[in-house]
Enzyme design. Structure first.
Site, PDB file in Angstrom:
ATOM      1  N   ARG A  52       0.813  -1.219   0.000  1.00  0.00           N
ATOM      2  CA  ARG A  52       0.000   0.000   0.000  1.00  0.00           C
ATOM      3  C   ARG A  52       0.842   1.262   0.000  1.00  0.00           C
ATOM      4  O   ARG A  52       0.403   2.306  -0.476  1.00  0.00           O
ATOM      5  CB  ARG A  52      -1.006  -0.047   1.154  1.00  0.00           C
ATOM      6  CG  ARG A  52      -2.062  -1.131   0.920  1.00  0.00           C
ATOM      7  CD  ARG A  52      -2.934  -1.392   2.135  1.00  0.00           C
ATOM      8  NE  ARG A  52      -2.202  -1.843   3.309  1.00  0.00           N
ATOM      9  CZ  ARG A  52      -1.828  -3.099   3.541  1.00  0.00           C
ATOM     10  NH1 ARG A  52      -2.148  -4.049   2.680  1.00  0.00           N
ATOM     11  NH2 ARG A  52      -1.165  -3.419   4.619  1.00  0.00           N
ATOM     12  N   GLU A  59       4.181  -7.194  14.077  1.00  0.00           N
ATOM     13  CA  GLU A  59       3.302  -7.598  15.174  1.00  0.00           C
ATOM     14  C   GLU A  59       2.798  -9.027  15.075  1.00  0.00           C
ATOM     15  O   GLU A  59       2.388  -9.607  16.062  1.00  0.00           O
ATOM     16  CB  GLU A  59       2.140  -6.614  15.358  1.00  0.00           C
ATOM     17  CG  GLU A  59       1.299  -6.370  14.132  1.00  0.00           C
ATOM     18  CD  GLU A  59       1.785  -5.235  13.251  1.00  0.00           C
ATOM     19  OE1 GLU A  59       0.935  -4.567  12.659  1.00  0.00           O
ATOM     20  OE2 GLU A  59       3.003  -5.022  13.114  1.00  0.00           O
TER      21      GLU A  59
END
Length: 175
Positions: free
Chosen positions: A58, A95
């Protein structure tokens, strides 16, 4: 035009408990996409930038459009194994796992002023790896630029602790 209102939240993606902030609803909207790029372009209009570097995937969308608007080149920072020519890479943790990003060795020259762009800043691991690639090639980081900041995950604080400038158009608390 509130950019934040055009970003979709997808609960429990890619794993339970994660609230994924999806910019595809923002970029499919011609008014929202244009407003996003115009707002970022205004911020950097008077800043010396040689290239915009965008993080896959993105970050490519926002970064390439911003580079075009600023009249500078674009540098793709990609996941491992996607670039065809000689490259440098850096491993990092995110994460929900580990990964590696790479950049062509000729993408950034010593002294180039680089604006680093991605859709969002979460824990900062991917961005920190990209910074290491850019600086390892002699580039000078101007700023790290995002559409979204997730301050609850600490990425902005992590980057600022190391002296990096960070800018985001909006933030979502608690994620």
């Amino acid at each position: 035009m509130p950019i934040k209102s055009r970003i979709r939240t997808v609960p429990h993606y890619p794993k339970p408990g994660v609230m994924f902030r999806d910019i595809t609803t923002l970029i499919k909207d011609p008014i929202g996409f244009r407003a996003t790029i115009q707002e970022l372009a205004r911020r950097y209009a008077d800043v010396k930038i040689d290239r915009v570097a965008g993080i896959e995937a993105r970050g490519f969308i926002i970064g390439a459009a911003l580079a075009f608007q600023l009249g500078v080149g674009f540098v793709p920072i990609r996941k491992q194994g996607k670039l065809p020519a000689e490259k440098v890479g850096h491993d990092y943790e995110l994460e929900y796992g580990t990964d590696r990003i790479e950049m062509h060795v000729d993408a950034v020259a010593k002294g180039d002023r680089i604006l680093l762009v991605d859709d969002l800043i979460a824990t900062g691991g991917t961005v920190e790896a990209a910074i290491k690639l850019i600086e390892g090639m002699g580039g000078k980081l101007v700023e790290c630029c995002f559409v979204i900041d997730l301050p609850g995950l600490g990425g902005r604080a992590r980057l600022e602790k190391h002296g990096h400038k960070v800018f985001a158009l909006c933030e979502f608390e608690g994620d």
